[in-house]
Design a protein around this motif. Sequence first.
Motif, PDB file in Angstrom:
ATOM      1  N   PRO A 140       0.800  -1.238   0.000  1.00 52.07           N
ATOM      2  CA  PRO A 140       0.000   0.000   0.000  1.00 52.07           C
ATOM      3  C   PRO A 140       0.824   1.274   0.000  1.00 52.07           C
ATOM      4  O   PRO A 140       0.481   2.239  -0.688  1.00 52.07           O
ATOM      5  CB  PRO A 140      -0.834  -0.135   1.279  1.00 52.07           C
ATOM      6  N   ALA A 141       1.949   1.300   0.730  1.00 45.61           N
ATOM      7  CA  ALA A 141       2.730   2.530   0.843  1.00 45.61           C
ATOM      8  C   ALA A 141       3.336   2.982  -0.482  1.00 45.61           C
ATOM      9  O   ALA A 141       3.582   4.180  -0.675  1.00 45.61           O
ATOM     10  CB  ALA A 141       3.836   2.344   1.884  1.00 45.61           C
ATOM     11  N   GLU A 174      -5.932  10.471 -13.959  1.00 47.23           N
ATOM     12  CA  GLU A 174      -4.917  11.444 -13.550  1.00 47.23           C
ATOM     13  C   GLU A 174      -5.464  12.420 -12.516  1.00 47.23           C
ATOM     14  O   GLU A 174      -4.754  12.821 -11.583  1.00 47.23           O
ATOM     15  CB  GLU A 174      -4.407  12.221 -14.761  1.00 47.23           C
ATOM     16  N   SER A 175      -6.721  12.788 -12.651  1.00 49.83           N
ATOM     17  CA  SER A 175      -7.322  13.771 -11.745  1.00 49.83           C
ATOM     18  C   SER A 175      -7.606  13.189 -10.361  1.00 49.83           C
ATOM     19  O   SER A 175      -7.958  13.933  -9.444  1.00 49.83           O
ATOM     20  CB  SER A 175      -8.631  14.307 -12.339  1.00 49.83           C
ATOM     21  N   ARG A 176      -7.446  11.894 -10.191  1.00 48.85           N
ATOM     22  CA  ARG A 176      -7.757  11.245  -8.918  1.00 48.85           C
ATOM     23  C   ARG A 176      -6.502  10.820  -8.151  1.00 48.85           C
ATOM     24  O   ARG A 176      -6.578  10.009  -7.233  1.00 48.85           O
ATOM     25  CB  ARG A 176      -8.642  10.013  -9.161  1.00 48.85           C
ATOM     26  N   ARG A 177      -5.358  11.371  -8.498  1.00 45.31           N
ATOM     27  CA  ARG A 177      -4.122  10.973  -7.831  1.00 45.31           C
ATOM     28  C   ARG A 177      -4.187  11.160  -6.311  1.00 45.31           C
ATOM     29  O   ARG A 177      -3.810  10.275  -5.539  1.00 45.31           O
ATOM     30  CB  ARG A 177      -2.943  11.778  -8.392  1.00 45.31           C
ATOM     31  N   GLU A 178      -4.631  12.319  -5.870  1.00 42.80           N
ATOM     32  CA  GLU A 178      -4.650  12.605  -4.427  1.00 42.80           C
ATOM     33  C   GLU A 178      -5.640  11.697  -3.706  1.00 42.80           C
ATOM     34  O   GLU A 178      -5.359  11.203  -2.604  1.00 42.80           O
ATOM     35  CB  GLU A 178      -4.993  14.073  -4.182  1.00 42.80           C
ATOM     36  N   GLU A 179      -6.798  11.479  -4.311  1.00 42.95           N
ATOM     37  CA  GLU A 179      -7.782  10.585  -3.711  1.00 42.95           C
ATOM     38  C   GLU A 179      -7.209   9.176  -3.587  1.00 42.95           C
ATOM     39  O   GLU A 179      -7.384   8.502  -2.563  1.00 42.95           O
ATOM     40  CB  GLU A 179      -9.059  10.555  -4.552  1.00 42.95           C
ATOM     41  N   PHE A 180      -6.528   8.732  -4.622  1.00 41.98           N
ATOM     42  CA  PHE A 180      -5.945   7.393  -4.604  1.00 41.98           C
ATOM     43  C   PHE A 180      -4.908   7.284  -3.484  1.00 41.98           C
ATOM     44  O   PHE A 180      -4.905   6.301  -2.722  1.00 41.98           O
ATOM     45  CB  PHE A 180      -5.300   7.080  -5.952  1.00 41.98           C
ATOM     46  N   ALA A 181      -4.040   8.263  -3.362  1.00 42.12           N
ATOM     47  CA  ALA A 181      -3.021   8.225  -2.312  1.00 42.12           C
ATOM     48  C   ALA A 181      -3.654   8.200  -0.928  1.00 42.12           C
ATOM     49  O   ALA A 181      -3.196   7.474  -0.030  1.00 42.12           O
ATOM     50  CB  ALA A 181      -2.090   9.435  -2.452  1.00 42.12           C
ATOM     51  N   LEU A 187      -5.551   1.765   3.944  1.00 40.39           N
ATOM     52  CA  LEU A 187      -5.516   0.304   3.861  1.00 40.39           C
ATOM     53  C   LEU A 187      -4.546  -0.263   4.900  1.00 40.39           C
ATOM     54  O   LEU A 187      -3.376   0.112   4.920  1.00 40.39           O
ATOM     55  CB  LEU A 187      -5.090  -0.128   2.460  1.00 40.39           C
ATOM     56  N   PRO A 188      -5.004  -1.144   5.780  1.00 39.89           N
ATOM     57  CA  PRO A 188      -4.097  -1.756   6.765  1.00 39.89           C
ATOM     58  C   PRO A 188      -2.913  -2.435   6.083  1.00 39.89           C
ATOM     59  O   PRO A 188      -3.022  -2.951   4.971  1.00 39.89           O
ATOM     60  CB  PRO A 188      -4.993  -2.780   7.473  1.00 39.89           C
ATOM     61  N   ASP A 189      -1.802  -2.442   6.771  1.00 36.73           N
ATOM     62  CA  ASP A 189      -0.545  -2.883   6.170  1.00 36.73           C
ATOM     63  C   ASP A 189      -0.344  -4.392   6.301  1.00 36.73           C
ATOM     64  O   ASP A 189       0.661  -4.860   6.816  1.00 36.73           O
ATOM     65  CB  ASP A 189       0.625  -2.128   6.803  1.00 36.73           C
ATOM     66  N   ARG A 190      -1.315  -5.166   5.865  1.00 33.20           N
ATOM     67  CA  ARG A 190      -1.102  -6.607   5.705  1.00 33.20           C
ATOM     68  C   ARG A 190      -0.301  -6.797   4.420  1.00 33.20           C
ATOM     69  O   ARG A 190      -0.548  -6.121   3.427  1.00 33.20           O
ATOM     70  CB  ARG A 190      -2.423  -7.349   5.551  1.00 33.20           C
ATOM     71  N   VAL A 191       0.601  -7.763   4.420  1.00 40.49           N
ATOM     72  CA  VAL A 191       1.421  -7.989   3.232  1.00 40.49           C
ATOM     73  C   VAL A 191       1.614  -9.483   2.997  1.00 40.49           C
ATOM     74  O   VAL A 191       1.947 -10.226   3.921  1.00 40.49           O
ATOM     75  CB  VAL A 191       2.812  -7.317   3.367  1.00 40.49           C
ATOM     76  N   SER A 192       1.397  -9.912   1.764  1.00 40.31           N
ATOM     77  CA  SER A 192       1.714 -11.283   1.368  1.00 40.31           C
ATOM     78  C   SER A 192       1.809 -11.325  -0.154  1.00 40.31           C
ATOM     79  O   SER A 192       1.808 -10.292  -0.822  1.00 40.31           O
ATOM     80  CB  SER A 192       0.659 -12.263   1.879  1.00 40.31           C
ATOM     81  N   LEU A 269     -11.337  -5.663   2.231  1.00 44.25           N
ATOM     82  CA  LEU A 269     -11.205  -6.419   0.983  1.00 44.25           C
ATOM     83  C   LEU A 269     -11.559  -5.549  -0.216  1.00 44.25           C
ATOM     84  O   LEU A 269     -10.837  -5.534  -1.225  1.00 44.25           O
ATOM     85  CB  LEU A 269     -12.081  -7.665   1.029  1.00 44.25           C
ATOM     86  N   GLU A 270     -12.659  -4.827  -0.116  1.00 47.16           N
ATOM     87  CA  GLU A 270     -13.092  -4.005  -1.251  1.00 47.16           C
ATOM     88  C   GLU A 270     -12.069  -2.919  -1.560  1.00 47.16           C
ATOM     89  O   GLU A 270     -11.779  -2.640  -2.738  1.00 47.16           O
ATOM     90  CB  GLU A 270     -14.457  -3.407  -0.956  1.00 47.16           C
ATOM     91  N   LEU A 271     -11.481  -2.308  -0.523  1.00 46.63           N
ATOM     92  CA  LEU A 271     -10.469  -1.279  -0.754  1.00 46.63           C
ATOM     93  C   LEU A 271      -9.204  -1.888  -1.343  1.00 46.63           C
ATOM     94  O   LEU A 271      -8.600  -1.321  -2.266  1.00 46.63           O
ATOM     95  CB  LEU A 271     -10.158  -0.553   0.559  1.00 46.63           C
ATOM     96  N   ALA A 272      -8.787  -3.043  -0.828  1.00 43.04           N
ATOM     97  CA  ALA A 272      -7.587  -3.702  -1.356  1.00 43.04           C
ATOM     98  C   ALA A 272      -7.759  -4.047  -2.828  1.00 43.04           C
ATOM     99  O   ALA A 272      -6.828  -3.888  -3.633  1.00 43.04           O
ATOM    100  CB  ALA A 272      -7.282  -4.965  -0.547  1.00 43.04           C
ATOM    101  N   CYS A 273      -8.954  -4.514  -3.205  1.00 34.90           N
ATOM    102  CA  CYS A 273      -9.202  -4.858  -4.607  1.00 34.90           C
ATOM    103  C   CYS A 273      -9.235  -3.603  -5.478  1.00 34.90           C
ATOM    104  O   CYS A 273      -8.741  -3.610  -6.611  1.00 34.90           O
ATOM    105  CB  CYS A 273     -10.499  -5.644  -4.731  1.00 34.90           C
ATOM    106  N   TRP A 274      -9.823  -2.528  -4.957  1.00 31.18           N
ATOM    107  CA  TRP A 274      -9.874  -1.275  -5.734  1.00 31.18           C
ATOM    108  C   TRP A 274      -8.469  -0.762  -5.981  1.00 31.18           C
ATOM    109  O   TRP A 274      -8.099  -0.430  -7.126  1.00 31.18           O
ATOM    110  CB  TRP A 274     -10.709  -0.247  -4.968  1.00 31.18           C
ATOM    111  N   ILE A 275      -7.634  -0.721  -4.956  1.00 33.76           N
ATOM    112  CA  ILE A 275      -6.243  -0.278  -5.115  1.00 33.76           C
ATOM    113  C   ILE A 275      -5.472  -1.266  -5.989  1.00 33.76           C
ATOM    114  O   ILE A 275      -4.613  -0.880  -6.791  1.00 33.76           O
ATOM    115  CB  ILE A 275      -5.586  -0.125  -3.730  1.00 33.76           C
TER     116      ILE A 275
END
Length: 315
Positions: A140-141, A174-181, A187-192, A269-275
């Motif tokens: 996520p970072a 392109e106009s959604r860069r800040e929203e995306f960041a 998003l919680p920092d789970r990693v696998s 889950l929904e946020l992780a899939c969107w990102i």
Amino acid sequence: MEWLAEARAWVDEQLAAAGVERTGELTQPRVRAWGTVLRADTTRGPVWLKAPGPETAFEVPLYRLLATVVPSWVLDPIGVDAARGWVLLPDGGPTLRELVGEQGLSEALVTVLPQYAELQVGLMPHAEDLLAAGVVDMRPAVMPQRLDQALEATGRYVASSRDAEARELHAWVESRREEFAARCRELPDRVSLDHNDLHSNNILGAPPGPVRFYDWGDSVLAHPFSSMLVTLASLAGHLAVGPEHPLVRRPRDAYLEVFGDPVELLAELELACWIGKVARTLVWERALHSDPGEFARAPLETLGSLRMNSWLSPA
């Protein structure tokens, strides 16, 4: 022909070391922009030499890591040559889709997806090992930077296509860069490991027997839940149902139960899939780098699906 002769000799060396003899010719049933696969019959059944392209050559050392850390869920390589980018695999048998058919997929995935979740849990302590194997960092970072890379890659297509709809879609992202960041920070920092193309033809076997997860050339290091982007969209598409249909919800929730309460984890889950759509865009781009062909528009379509605040999108 020289490459095939070299590959044949290597296959025979690996088989001999394993006490196996080749009984048929080495054939080349698949050639794609992102790699090729060779097949041969042996005294222990078919074997497959996978030779990914340069952009996905990390799959070769990754197989060795997976076979060491999560051996129950992957094919055990007969031979690995990281320098050449070759991995020799035993035949894994029919795919899940072949064994249960489209109408049996939902029920089968209720059993299979928790097993995939266990694989991801087993790999969580090995993030650095995955990066060392060459798996791309999509945690996520770093995803805001990956969005910039995705926009640069899809921008080349837009510039060459003279497609007004493509330009408008690209400009919207392109106009959604800040929203995306901002959403990446939520998003919680789970990693696998995220397989990134986990559908029923990349799962070998079916319940109640053992299954193996196959074809890791699209995988990335990311939030584990982003794996469900392709899995759930593919399932919904095959069954022609919406994302909240019980045939989709049941396997989704079975997967989440490995990590906790599905009700509490659904928004994650929904946020992780969107990102994860940005990671999927870059996976398309690297696979098609040398020869986009009929899939040239796929990276932009995947990136543009950020407009859909849902995992149910082109993936």
